[in-house]
Design an enzyme around this catalytic site. Sequence first.
Site, PDB file in Angstrom:
ATOM      1  CB  SER A 123      20.721  -2.478 -53.958  1.00  0.00           C
ATOM      2  OG  SER A 123      19.298  -1.913 -54.129  1.00  0.00           O
ATOM      3  CE  LYS A 160      18.579  -0.183 -50.745  1.00  0.00           C
ATOM      4  NZ  LYS A 160      18.311   0.683 -52.380  1.00  0.00           N
TER       5      LYS A 160
END
EC number: 3.4.21.88
Length: 202
Positions: A123, A160
């Site tokens: 991701s 993230k």
Amino acid sequence: MSTLSPRRSAILTFIRDRIAQQGQSPSLAEISEAFGFASRSVARKHIVALTEAGLIEVVAHQARGIRLLNSEPRPELLEIPVLGRVAAGAPIGPDLDIHTTLHLDRSTFTRVPDYLLRVQGDSMIEDGILDGDLVGVHRNPQASDGQIVVARLEGEVTIKRLQHRGDQLHLLPRNPAYQPIIVTPDQDFAIEGVFCGLVRRE
């Protein structure tokens, strides 16, 4: 060493500031966008010139591999524990036993990492963080917008980009195949640390 042109001095400052603020060097595309270059090849020429001036180096086969050079005569080796995995995808359960210890060059990292985590998932590929990379984490419960963080959400761990939106926190992936994770005030959430560099095993 010859005197830098104003443009190259500005690019060097941009690289230094980006490393200090976000924990990694900018890509050629980001340098091109910031300075209005028509193509990445123009940015590459400036990077080559800064390399030849002895101010930076570009590490081969390493994502966002621009490194600032300093005057230290020899590398400082750090002994850093590897504490399991971190998800670059959906959060995964904690796996924080010490797996091994590595000795790594201090210049690999923007700040001294407290530990390393192995990335699982894709991701964060647009930030150059790939499945299987070891990411350095500097323990810090606070982070600024745009920084890459290792966070614990409802007992699970993920890596993230952090973004504040009102009373919510958003954990942003860097792969269009993934959706942002929205953190609400009622959830059990903590920032474990800030990304400060990575090691890729070829």
